[in-house]
Design a protein around this motif. Sequence first.
Motif, mmCIF file in Angstrom:
data_model
loop_
_atom_site.group_PDB
_atom_site.id
_atom_site.type_symbol
_atom_site.label_atom_id
_atom_site.label_comp_id
_atom_site.label_asym_id
_atom_site.label_seq_id
_atom_site.Cartn_x
_atom_site.Cartn_y
_atom_site.Cartn_z
ATOM 1 N N ASP A 42 0.862 -1.174 0.000
ATOM 2 C CA ASP A 42 0.000 0.000 0.000
ATOM 3 C C ASP A 42 0.903 1.229 0.000
ATOM 4 N N LEU A 43 0.377 2.338 -0.456
ATOM 5 C CA LEU A 43 1.105 3.604 -0.418
ATOM 6 C C LEU A 43 0.535 4.443 0.713
ATOM 7 N N CYS A 44 1.384 4.818 1.672
ATOM 8 C CA CYS A 44 0.929 5.555 2.850
ATOM 9 C C CYS A 44 1.839 6.750 3.106
ATOM 10 N N GLY A 45 1.311 7.759 3.793
ATOM 11 C CA GLY A 45 2.134 8.913 4.114
ATOM 12 C C GLY A 45 1.402 9.940 4.956
ATOM 13 N N ASP A 46 2.182 10.833 5.584
ATOM 14 C CA ASP A 46 1.634 11.961 6.343
ATOM 15 C C ASP A 46 1.366 13.104 5.377
ATOM 16 N N VAL A 47 0.133 13.510 5.267
ATOM 17 C CA VAL A 47 -0.223 14.624 4.389
ATOM 18 C C VAL A 47 -0.537 15.846 5.240
ATOM 19 N N SER A 48 0.156 16.927 4.962
ATOM 20 C CA SER A 48 -0.111 18.203 5.620
ATOM 21 C C SER A 48 -0.035 19.277 4.542
ATOM 22 N N ALA A 49 -1.196 19.583 3.968
ATOM 23 C CA ALA A 49 -1.217 20.494 2.825
ATOM 24 C C ALA A 49 -2.600 21.104 2.666
ATOM 25 N N GLU A 50 -2.655 22.177 1.887
ATOM 26 C CA GLU A 50 -3.937 22.783 1.561
ATOM 27 C C GLU A 50 -4.678 21.875 0.584
ATOM 28 N N PHE A 51 -5.918 21.581 0.903
ATOM 29 C CA PHE A 51 -6.721 20.697 0.065
ATOM 30 C C PHE A 51 -7.564 21.555 -0.873
ATOM 31 N N THR A 52 -7.316 21.415 -2.162
ATOM 32 C CA THR A 52 -8.046 22.196 -3.156
ATOM 33 C C THR A 52 -8.646 21.267 -4.200
ATOM 34 N N ILE A 53 -9.653 21.769 -4.892
ATOM 35 C CA ILE A 53 -10.243 21.038 -6.010
ATOM 36 C C ILE A 53 -10.259 21.957 -7.223
ATOM 37 N N PRO A 54 -10.242 21.391 -8.417
ATOM 38 C CA PRO A 54 -10.237 22.225 -9.622
ATOM 39 C C PRO A 54 -11.523 23.029 -9.759
ATOM 40 N N GLY A 55 -11.371 24.291 -10.158
ATOM 41 C CA GLY A 55 -12.516 25.143 -10.431
ATOM 42 C C GLY A 55 -12.638 25.414 -11.918
ATOM 43 N N LEU A 56 -13.414 26.408 -12.267
ATOM 44 C CA LEU A 56 -13.607 26.757 -13.668
ATOM 45 C C LEU A 56 -12.424 27.559 -14.198
ATOM 46 N N THR A 97 -12.066 13.928 -6.515
ATOM 47 C CA THR A 97 -11.578 13.933 -5.134
ATOM 48 C C THR A 97 -10.550 12.835 -4.909
ATOM 49 N N LYS A 98 -10.807 11.648 -5.456
ATOM 50 C CA LYS A 98 -9.836 10.557 -5.340
ATOM 51 C C LYS A 98 -8.492 10.962 -5.928
ATOM 52 N N LYS A 99 -8.532 11.569 -7.105
ATOM 53 C CA LYS A 99 -7.295 11.979 -7.774
ATOM 54 C C LYS A 99 -6.527 12.987 -6.927
ATOM 55 N N GLU A 100 -7.232 13.949 -6.347
ATOM 56 C CA GLU A 100 -6.566 14.960 -5.523
ATOM 57 C C GLU A 100 -5.927 14.320 -4.291
ATOM 58 N N LEU A 101 -6.606 13.354 -3.679
ATOM 59 C CA LEU A 101 -6.062 12.689 -2.494
ATOM 60 C C LEU A 101 -4.827 11.856 -2.838
ATOM 61 N N VAL A 102 -4.863 11.189 -3.980
ATOM 62 C CA VAL A 102 -3.698 10.405 -4.412
ATOM 63 C C VAL A 102 -2.526 11.330 -4.725
ATOM 64 N N ASP A 103 -2.802 12.457 -5.385
ATOM 65 C CA ASP A 103 -1.737 13.413 -5.705
ATOM 66 C C ASP A 103 -1.102 13.973 -4.431
ATOM 67 N N LEU A 104 -1.929 14.298 -3.433
ATOM 68 C CA LEU A 104 -1.400 14.805 -2.164
ATOM 69 C C LEU A 104 -0.543 13.747 -1.472
ATOM 70 N N LEU A 105 -0.987 12.496 -1.556
ATOM 71 C CA LEU A 105 -0.242 11.400 -0.936
ATOM 72 C C LEU A 105 1.118 11.224 -1.608
ATOM 73 N N ASN A 106 1.136 11.258 -2.924
ATOM 74 C CA ASN A 106 2.390 11.087 -3.661
ATOM 75 C C ASN A 106 3.361 12.242 -3.450
ATOM 76 N N SER A 107 2.829 13.409 -3.141
ATOM 77 C CA SER A 107 3.696 14.577 -2.952
ATOM 78 C C SER A 107 4.086 14.793 -1.492
ATOM 79 N N SER A 108 3.543 13.985 -0.576
ATOM 80 C CA SER A 108 3.906 14.136 0.836
ATOM 81 C C SER A 108 5.362 13.721 1.048
ATOM 82 N N LYS A 109 6.020 14.356 2.005
ATOM 83 C CA LYS A 109 7.467 14.188 2.176
ATOM 84 C C LYS A 109 7.867 12.773 2.579
ATOM 85 N N ASN A 110 7.089 12.140 3.434
ATOM 86 C CA ASN A 110 7.525 10.841 3.962
ATOM 87 C C ASN A 110 6.667 9.684 3.461
ATOM 88 N N HIS A 111 6.070 9.817 2.276
ATOM 89 C CA HIS A 111 5.234 8.713 1.795
ATOM 90 C C HIS A 111 6.102 7.487 1.506
#
Length: 279
Positions: A42-56, A97-111
């Motif tokens: 599994d891919l796991c990590g500490d995420v500490s970031a601003e959570f955003t979603i795409p707008g127009l 939302t799934k895509k944003e959560l996966v992207d945040l996980l992959n970009s977290s420092k200690n994943h």
Amino acid sequence: MNMGLLFKLLPLVALGGSSVVARTTPTTLRQRATTTDVLATDLCGDVSAEFTIPGLFGTTIPLGHLDLCYCESQIPLLLTTDPLVISAVLLAGVATTKKELVDLLNSSKNHETCYYPDHAEPVCAKGAPCSFKCKDGFTPEPKEWPTDCVCKPPFKVCNGLCGHFKACPSGKPHRRESSIRKRSACGSGMTACGIYGRANGIGSAWECINTTTDLESCGGCAIPLDDSSPDGVDCTAIPGVVDVACRAGSCVVNRCIPGYEISTDGTFCLASHGILEQS
């Protein structure tokens, strides 16, 4: 949308976990994975970031700060339990939302790519993202830096469970064989699924379904044949939907009833702002 009102309307449920969590190092489990049988990952990590979603027009919509340790396998649970994530689902849909959560996980420092033994369940902990808990009666071993889930004497393993057993009956292979025969009877591109109103089991009613286009079993079986059957969605049961189709195994909403609007990803109907405020 009034986010304060939204949070009042949504249940706040924390991620469940065992009181005993095995904190382990990914290195020890990775070594075991290369020397013995293949372990679950599994891919796991500490995420500490601003959570955003795409707008127009290429903009982003900030929802708040996400400070959470989670694994990729836990994302489906977050979609229905974490208030910040739920708000993202309501605004942007499940897929986005799934895509944003996966992207945040992959970009977290200690994943980390975590390796787990049999009978283990990921429990992402701050500073130790590859922690796990043992289930089915098994115990983490060794205690300090566990790499395995073992069944300690006097307990015994019976059909995948660790416990006291006077006898160990068969794991019912006949049902498994019956399911295999049913699946083999369906042609290419078809899936064997159960039928509404009929109990699952040997001899229960079933049918071959094209789950890529079937409205009531879209993407899998709405009524599973057994535990290994792919789960599907009844597109016609989506709240507020009027016109919906199943395309490539996903529900595609074409029209909603008055007071609802199509979600950004087109997979469900979202109650309009006015209805939420009246609630």
